[in-house]
Design a protein around this motif. Structure first.
Motif, PDB file in Angstrom:
ATOM      1  N   ARG A  96     -23.140 -20.285 -17.984  1.00  0.00           N
ATOM      2  CA  ARG A  96     -23.152 -18.891 -18.517  1.00  0.00           C
ATOM      3  C   ARG A  96     -24.751 -18.542 -18.954  1.00  0.00           C
ATOM      4  O   ARG A  96     -25.323 -17.678 -18.525  1.00  0.00           O
ATOM      5  CB  ARG A  96     -22.221 -18.514 -19.726  1.00  0.00           C
ATOM      6  CG  ARG A  96     -20.891 -18.575 -19.219  1.00  0.00           C
ATOM      7  CD  ARG A  96     -20.143 -17.816 -20.338  1.00  0.00           C
ATOM      8  NE  ARG A  96     -18.743 -17.824 -20.136  1.00  0.00           N
ATOM      9  CZ  ARG A  96     -17.844 -18.593 -20.625  1.00  0.00           C
ATOM     10  NH1 ARG A  96     -18.305 -19.340 -21.815  1.00  0.00           N
ATOM     11  NH2 ARG A  96     -16.711 -18.774 -20.065  1.00  0.00           N
ATOM     12  N   SER A 126     -26.594 -18.355 -15.964  1.00  0.00           N
ATOM     13  CA  SER A 126     -26.315 -16.955 -15.230  1.00  0.00           C
ATOM     14  C   SER A 126     -27.168 -15.736 -15.785  1.00  0.00           C
ATOM     15  O   SER A 126     -27.208 -14.877 -15.169  1.00  0.00           O
ATOM     16  CB  SER A 126     -24.696 -16.603 -15.366  1.00  0.00           C
ATOM     17  OG  SER A 126     -24.436 -16.252 -16.523  1.00  0.00           O
ATOM     18  N   THR A 127     -27.397 -15.952 -17.136  1.00  0.00           N
ATOM     19  CA  THR A 127     -27.903 -14.601 -17.773  1.00  0.00           C
ATOM     20  C   THR A 127     -29.406 -14.824 -17.458  1.00  0.00           C
ATOM     21  O   THR A 127     -29.983 -13.747 -16.931  1.00  0.00           O
ATOM     22  CB  THR A 127     -27.996 -15.186 -19.296  1.00  0.00           C
ATOM     23  OG1 THR A 127     -26.761 -15.072 -19.795  1.00  0.00           O
ATOM     24  CG2 THR A 127     -28.939 -13.995 -19.984  1.00  0.00           C
ATOM     25  N   ARG A 144     -29.070 -13.162 -13.590  1.00  0.00           N
ATOM     26  CA  ARG A 144     -28.681 -11.803 -13.683  1.00  0.00           C
ATOM     27  C   ARG A 144     -30.181 -11.012 -13.836  1.00  0.00           C
ATOM     28  O   ARG A 144     -30.314  -9.968 -13.390  1.00  0.00           O
ATOM     29  CB  ARG A 144     -27.528 -11.460 -14.915  1.00  0.00           C
ATOM     30  CG  ARG A 144     -26.480 -11.818 -14.453  1.00  0.00           C
ATOM     31  CD  ARG A 144     -25.435 -11.487 -15.665  1.00  0.00           C
ATOM     32  NE  ARG A 144     -24.288 -12.418 -15.510  1.00  0.00           N
ATOM     33  CZ  ARG A 144     -23.182 -11.937 -14.751  1.00  0.00           C
ATOM     34  NH1 ARG A 144     -23.295 -10.824 -14.406  1.00  0.00           N
ATOM     35  NH2 ARG A 144     -21.905 -12.544 -14.738  1.00  0.00           N
ATOM     36  N   ASP A 191     -32.469  -7.632 -12.024  1.00  0.00           N
ATOM     37  CA  ASP A 191     -32.458  -6.377 -12.693  1.00  0.00           C
ATOM     38  C   ASP A 191     -33.779  -5.848 -12.224  1.00  0.00           C
ATOM     39  O   ASP A 191     -34.727  -6.385 -12.520  1.00  0.00           O
ATOM     40  CB  ASP A 191     -32.662  -6.680 -14.196  1.00  0.00           C
ATOM     41  CG  ASP A 191     -32.562  -5.082 -15.031  1.00  0.00           C
ATOM     42  OD1 ASP A 191     -32.839  -4.437 -14.457  1.00  0.00           O
ATOM     43  OD2 ASP A 191     -32.330  -5.552 -16.237  1.00  0.00           O
ATOM     44  N   HIS A 211     -27.182 -13.814  -5.830  1.00  0.00           N
ATOM     45  CA  HIS A 211     -25.966 -13.412  -5.862  1.00  0.00           C
ATOM     46  C   HIS A 211     -24.678 -14.448  -5.540  1.00  0.00           C
ATOM     47  O   HIS A 211     -23.577 -14.345  -6.206  1.00  0.00           O
ATOM     48  CB  HIS A 211     -25.736 -12.255  -4.626  1.00  0.00           C
ATOM     49  CG  HIS A 211     -26.207 -11.025  -5.149  1.00  0.00           C
ATOM     50  ND1 HIS A 211     -27.488 -10.689  -4.915  1.00  0.00           N
ATOM     51  CD2 HIS A 211     -25.659 -10.051  -5.283  1.00  0.00           C
ATOM     52  CE1 HIS A 211     -27.734  -9.430  -5.083  1.00  0.00           C
ATOM     53  NE2 HIS A 211     -26.507  -8.862  -5.567  1.00  0.00           N
ATOM     54  N   LEU A 271     -24.152 -16.391  -9.033  1.00  0.00           N
ATOM     55  CA  LEU A 271     -23.339 -15.664  -9.868  1.00  0.00           C
ATOM     56  C   LEU A 271     -21.809 -15.667  -9.646  1.00  0.00           C
ATOM     57  O   LEU A 271     -21.097 -15.597 -10.419  1.00  0.00           O
ATOM     58  CB  LEU A 271     -23.915 -14.598 -10.140  1.00  0.00           C
ATOM     59  CG  LEU A 271     -25.188 -14.302 -10.894  1.00  0.00           C
ATOM     60  CD1 LEU A 271     -25.832 -12.699 -10.811  1.00  0.00           C
ATOM     61  CD2 LEU A 271     -25.064 -14.823 -12.271  1.00  0.00           C
ATOM     62  N   GLU A 278     -14.916 -10.276  -9.592  1.00  0.00           N
ATOM     63  CA  GLU A 278     -16.450 -10.237  -9.915  1.00  0.00           C
ATOM     64  C   GLU A 278     -16.886 -10.968  -8.802  1.00  0.00           C
ATOM     65  O   GLU A 278     -18.232 -10.736  -8.230  1.00  0.00           O
ATOM     66  CB  GLU A 278     -16.801 -10.568 -11.171  1.00  0.00           C
ATOM     67  CG  GLU A 278     -18.239 -10.674 -11.761  1.00  0.00           C
ATOM     68  CD  GLU A 278     -18.542 -10.918 -13.091  1.00  0.00           C
ATOM     69  OE1 GLU A 278     -19.668 -10.660 -13.451  1.00  0.00           O
ATOM     70  OE2 GLU A 278     -17.578 -11.680 -13.702  1.00  0.00           O
ATOM     71  N   PHE A 295     -20.091 -10.393  -5.861  1.00  0.00           N
ATOM     72  CA  PHE A 295     -20.911 -10.893  -5.710  1.00  0.00           C
ATOM     73  C   PHE A 295     -21.348 -11.461  -4.401  1.00  0.00           C
ATOM     74  O   PHE A 295     -22.443 -11.387  -3.756  1.00  0.00           O
ATOM     75  CB  PHE A 295     -21.353 -12.050  -6.548  1.00  0.00           C
ATOM     76  CG  PHE A 295     -21.866 -11.459  -8.045  1.00  0.00           C
ATOM     77  CD1 PHE A 295     -23.035 -10.860  -8.155  1.00  0.00           C
ATOM     78  CD2 PHE A 295     -21.145 -11.663  -9.186  1.00  0.00           C
ATOM     79  CE1 PHE A 295     -23.735 -10.268  -9.190  1.00  0.00           C
ATOM     80  CE2 PHE A 295     -21.616 -11.519 -10.306  1.00  0.00           C
ATOM     81  CZ  PHE A 295     -22.713 -10.640 -10.491  1.00  0.00           C
TER      82      PHE A 295
END
Length: 392
Positions: A303, A306-307, A310, A314, A332, A335, A347, A351
């Protein structure tokens, strides 16, 4: 080259200043011999003799731009871009600026800098208009390469054909052109073609780093340990003194994964004290870290990575991906991997579809991966017939 270097060092002591004309052949020598530590040392001494932003400073920097970019020694290149952005009328000739732009545009190969491809096309035009084929072909070659490694294969094809019509048969730049074509073939899953494109130079010594690195990548996707070793050996020979140092960690980690040593592979990809995502890094490393964390049961670490990913997607903080479909699709899919493992199939499916929308049918290397992952996600959602249809 030793005589040229001695003559350059003698000129540094003279009142007339550094003999910039000697830096051009020396730059080519440093690239061919992978002498990246030396180029940084010489650049520091030479550029210190000029006022930053002066005509001599720009001319000296342009002559070393290729070697400095490959050496990942980008502070001077960044300083030049800052000066030119603040002072568009700075004392830098059109040809010198075009040559600087041709290398600055390629300094972040998997994430094209904002506007860099347009700058490279402008540099091609400047070289043509000024009757300077060195500038024109250098910019076109960098443009083709950046397009290829970012996954913009149709644009890369177009520039490769453009260069093929113009470059002399024995031109030094043809080696780079073959590497560019090799990346296009890799993305199209034409592994034999990709390997043949660099087979004549991948195993030479000193290594031709672009060729050896591509051979290593073909080895990864074609499950060929011998080719993977070609890339790893070449990168380790110069690590960490160049932009190719990024591949050393990736190749080491994948070799360890093949051996089943996941913990060591993870340690290689995430050395203590280094940021998760650094300049010139490939999304490959971050995606591998997500996979490795999940494979070792460390969902929290997955995780965390993954932050990071992400944030790269952005639009407020990340580089644009319009010219980098491979990078965008890879992020993509990383994730999607995490969402699938985390019990979030909807989700994950979103992706995967996002990745497929980015790449269309142009990148089979990524498309196949995306469709396999989508089949897994559909099976998680009890849509077994749809999953079976995709795998079939």
């Amino acid at each position: 080259p030793p005589a040229s270097l001695a003559a350059l060092e003698w000129s540094l002591k003279s009142e007339s200043g550094p003999a910039i004309v000697l830096l051009w052949p020396l730059g080519r020598h440093w690239v061919a011999q992978n002498s990246f530590a030396e180029v940084g040392r010489v650049a520091g001494v030479v550029l210190d003799r000029f006022e930053a932003g002066s005509p001599g400073w720009f001319a000296a920097l342009a002559s070393m731009a290729e070697a400095l970019t490959i050496a990942r020694d980008l502070n001077w290149m960044d300083e030049a871009r800052t000066i030119l952005a603040a002072q568009p009328a700075a004392a830098c000739g059109a040809e010198t600026r075009a040559y600087l732009d041709s290398w600055a545009g390629g300094s972040g190969p998997f994430f094209a800098k904002p506007g860099s491809l347009a700058e490279l096309e402008s540099s091609v035009e400047v070289g043509r208009r000024e009757g300077n084929p060195a500038v024109e072909y250098a910019a076109a070659g960098t443009l083709a390469y950046v397009c290829a490694v970012c996954g913009a294969v149709e644009d890369a094809d177009r520039w490769c054909e453009w260069l093929d019509r113009r470059l002399p048969a024995d031109a030094w730049a043809r080696a780079a052109l073959r590497v560019t074509r090799g990346y296009v073939a890799l993305f199209r899953c034409e592994f034999d073609v990709a390997c043949r494109s660099v087979s004549d130079r991948a195993r030479q010594w000193p290594p031709h780093l672009p060729s050896a690195t591509l051979a290593g990548l073909v080895g990864i996707y074609a499950s060929d340990p011998a080719l993977l070793a070609v890339g790893l050996d070449a990168c380790e020979a110069i690590y960490p003194s160049s932009a190719y140092g990024q591949w050393t960690r990736a190749f080491r980690a994948i070799a360890l994964i093949i051996e089943g040593n996941l913990a060591d592979a993870r340690a290689v990809l995430e050395p203590a004290g280094e940021p998760l995502f650094t300049r010139n890094e490939s999304p490959l490393s971050e995606r591998l870290l997500v996979h490795l964390a999940l494979a070792t049961g460390d969902v929290d670490a997955a995780r965390e990575h993954s932050t990071t990913l992400r944030a790269l997607l952005d639009p407020r903080t990340a580089p644009p991906f319009a010219d980098a479909p491979y990078s965008a699709a890879s992020l993509h899919l990383a994730l999607a991997d995490l969402a699938a493992a985390d019990g979030e199939p909807r989700e994950a499916e979103a992706f995967v579809h996002g990745a497929l929308e980015i790449i269309g049918a142009d990148l089979p290397l990524v498309t196949v991966d995306a469709l396999e992952l989508l089949a897994i996600v559909l099976a998680q959602r009890n849509r077994t017939p749809d999953a079976a249809h995709l795998l079939g």
